[in-house]
Design a protein around this motif. Structure first.
Motif, PDB file in Angstrom:
ATOM      1  N   PHE A  43      49.253  41.470  32.112  1.00  0.00           N
ATOM      2  CA  PHE A  43      50.152  42.095  33.081  1.00  0.00           C
ATOM      3  C   PHE A  43      49.396  42.638  34.292  1.00  0.00           C
ATOM      4  O   PHE A  43      49.957  42.764  35.369  1.00  0.00           O
ATOM      5  CB  PHE A  43      50.960  43.222  32.428  1.00  0.00           C
ATOM      6  N   ARG A  61      52.831  35.161  34.350  1.00  0.00           N
ATOM      7  CA  ARG A  61      51.506  35.774  34.386  1.00  0.00           C
ATOM      8  C   ARG A  61      50.621  34.988  33.428  1.00  0.00           C
ATOM      9  O   ARG A  61      51.030  34.688  32.311  1.00  0.00           O
ATOM     10  CB  ARG A  61      51.550  37.241  33.924  1.00  0.00           C
ATOM     11  N   TYR A  74      58.789  35.150  37.088  1.00  0.00           N
ATOM     12  CA  TYR A  74      57.387  34.857  37.383  1.00  0.00           C
ATOM     13  C   TYR A  74      56.620  34.660  36.090  1.00  0.00           C
ATOM     14  O   TYR A  74      57.053  35.066  35.018  1.00  0.00           O
ATOM     15  CB  TYR A  74      56.749  35.935  38.263  1.00  0.00           C
ATOM     16  N   LEU A 125      49.392  35.242  39.025  1.00  0.00           N
ATOM     17  CA  LEU A 125      50.805  35.570  39.145  1.00  0.00           C
ATOM     18  C   LEU A 125      51.466  34.426  39.901  1.00  0.00           C
ATOM     19  O   LEU A 125      51.110  34.144  41.046  1.00  0.00           O
ATOM     20  CB  LEU A 125      50.992  36.884  39.903  1.00  0.00           C
TER      21      LEU A 125
END
Length: 141
Positions: free
Chosen positions: A39, A59, A57, A44
């Motif tokens: 995170f 990650r 999105y 990203l």
């Protein structure tokens, strides 16, 4: 004084004893974020779903992949996500550890409740990664 939302009902002492309180939920979310360094590190990649009320999105780092999908609307929203590079992988919902259906060739369809979100850890090798690994194995032989 409000008996439901006043300081006598909503305070740290009262919330510490309630596992479904906002305080407990927030502590769980912070602990989950600490458990997954992806995170805060790694890449990203914003996805562009056709439904503009949904933010999505991906990650990634060397060890983890997390698909984040959030409904920015006060109404339930459907979304189709194009995830060809993840074909064959299985998303697992991170709050309840629930397996979602594997990602296939077709757009990945989700429905989110009002202001709802999913954090999905992507498990397993995708078809593209398997193909690359297979090609590298054949070259070594």
């Amino acid at each position: 004084m409000d008996p439901i939302l006043g300081y006598e009902a909503v305070n740290v002492e009262a919330q510490q004893g309630d596992p479904s309180s906002l305080l407990s939920w927030m502590r769980n979310m912070i602990a989950l974020r600490k458990l997954f360094p992806v995170f805060g590190r790694g890449t990203l990649e914003f996805l562009n779903p056709s439904n503009r009320k949904v933010l999505a999105y991906l990650r990634r780092d060397d060890e983890q992949r997390v698909l984040c999908v959030a409904n920015l609307s006060r109404f339930a929203q459907p979304v189709d996500l194009e995830l060809p590079e993840l074909e064959g992988a299985t998303p697992v919902e991170m709050l309840g550890y629930v397996d979602f259906p594997p990602i296939g060739k077709q757009p990945y369809r989700l429905t989110l409740g009002p202001y709802g979100f999913f954090w999905l850890e992507v498990h397993g090798e995708s078809k593209q990664l398997e193909a690359v690994a297979s090609q590298m194995t054949h070259r070594r032989l």
